[in-house]
Design an enzyme around this catalytic site. Structure first.
Site: not given
Length: 241
Positions: A55-56, A134, A147-149, A151
């Protein structure tokens, strides 16, 4: 015939399926000993690909796995930070748990492992680190603020680490891949009309395949890209041209 990654040790997070699987298989076929790190079970069998549960988001576990790999193999030549999740919602509806879960995996998870492996590569004098971002990290996307933050952040991390880990003359390269819409298991659940829409957003009029992302990762992992570092490479079929 010498293969591209002969005698190399490669670590791939999120390596049990999807893009991670494609990269593990490509690296193995080119001679690497590959350690696939993941929380889920392996969905395939491949020669020279070893599974280790991780688990990272668990910093202590990351250190333990790093130490175990070094103890067994003595080195790490390639690291691919691929593990990631989504928890989509419009910002006004996004919960703190949704925000934090994505930050923990997609950003903190990248830091937790690289903080050990990056300095190790600097000390051994060589290595290649590949972050998986991404197109959303560059252009944003409605309902994916979290998610955008993350990536976008791993792109900046890659540029910073390209400077840090080569600072004392080590041949350590750090680059980032930004895939477009790629046919992994996640997209297989998307309605066909939406997939057609995504395909028409690209100049090549189709979606990507995991093997196409893996081939770019192989290039960055190998000496073919020996003079490439600090770069963001978009593999999206010309989606945003």
């Amino acid at each position: 015939m010498t293969r591209l990654l002969s005698d190399k040790v490669a670590v791939v997070t999120g390596g049990a399926r999807g893009l991670g699987q494609a990269m593990c298989e490509a690296f193995s076929e080119e001679g690497a000993r590959v350690i696939a790190l993941d929380m889920g079970e392996m969905t395939y069998n491949k020669e020279n690909v070893e599974y280790m549960e991780l688990n990272v988001t668990d910093s202590d576990a990351c250190q333990s796995v790093y130490e175990a790999i070094i103890e067994k193999y003595g080195k790490i030549d390639v690291l691919v930070n691929n593990a990631g999740i989504t928890k989509d919602a419009l910002t006004r509806k996004m919960t703190e748990d949704q925000w934090q879960a994505v930050i923990d995996v997609n950003l903190n998870g990248v830091f937790n492992l690289t903080r050990h492996i990056g300095p190790h590569m600097a000390e051994q004098g060589s290595g290649s680190i590949i972050n998986i971002s991404s197109v959303v990290g560059t252009y944003g996307n409605i309902g994916q603020a979290n998610y955008a933050a993350t990536k976008g952040a791993v792109v900046s991390l890659g540029k910073t680490w390209a400077k840090e880990f080569a600072m004392k003359g080590a041949d350590v390269r750090v680059n980032t891949i930004a895939p477009g819409y790629t046919m992994t298991d996640i997209l297989k659940t998307v309605p066909e009309d939406l997939l057609d829409k995504f395909a028409k957003m690209t100049m090549l009029n189709r979606l990507g395949q995991p093997e196409e992302i893996a081939s770019v990762a192989l290039f960055l992992a190998s000496d073919m890209s020996s003079y490439v570092t600090g770069q963001l490479i978009s593999v999206d079929g010309g989606m945003r041209l």
